[in-house]
Design an enzyme around this catalytic site. Sequence first.
Site: not given
Ligand code: AMP
Length: 181
Positions: A64, A101
């Site tokens: 995205r 995760e």
């Molecule tokens: P993080 O590495 O935990 O900051 O997660 C970010 C990545 O995971 C991004 O590329 C987001 O598109 C996706 N992502 C994580 N949580 C969500 C959520 N609640 N809704 C949509 N996309 C998410």
Amino acid sequence: MDKRLLTDLKAAIRSIPDYPKPGIVFRDITTLLGDARAFRRSVDELVQPYAGGRIDKVAGIEARGFIIGGAIAHQLSAGFVPIRKKGKLPHETVRIAYSLEYGVDEMEIHSDAFGQDERIILVDDLIATGGTAIAATQLLRQMGAEIVAACFIVDLPDLGGAAKLRELGVEVRSLVSFEGH
Ligand code: AMP
């Protein structure tokens, strides 16, 4: 940012409870992208502080981040560089592993994508724990790029990613925030 615009952008994002698993609310930006006015206003708002300054390239995180990053690059007359999941880029790459995760993943950039000291903006749709954006930041810095800012449409501040990125000295810009996961 104008309060009405913020409300409009928030309303343009679809929230899907328990996707991809129980307890997670998926913030689906495809509805915002499909709304011409919301898409345009999001890009305009994100670039606003940087318009007129020198930005050499925008680096977008798969997938995205490609859509929003491409539009931002066009708006700033900058180049675009994709940060991809491993094994997708055809030329020589630099790679970094990062924790998800469950388990680890790796992201890559073409090793000749940036010149030394190029000024770049990092883009993704959403920042949650920050794991993805922090890995991208480390990779870009390792390549000698200067990160002017990291831009996201959505921040989930309760997960702390934006704060961690700021601690690394990165300016973080986001438009909409949602509580919780
Ligand atoms: P993080 O590495 O935990 O900051 O997660 C970010 C990545 O995971 C991004 O590329 C987001 O598109 C996706 N992502 C994580 N949580 C969500 C959520 N609640 N809704 C949509 N996309 C998410």
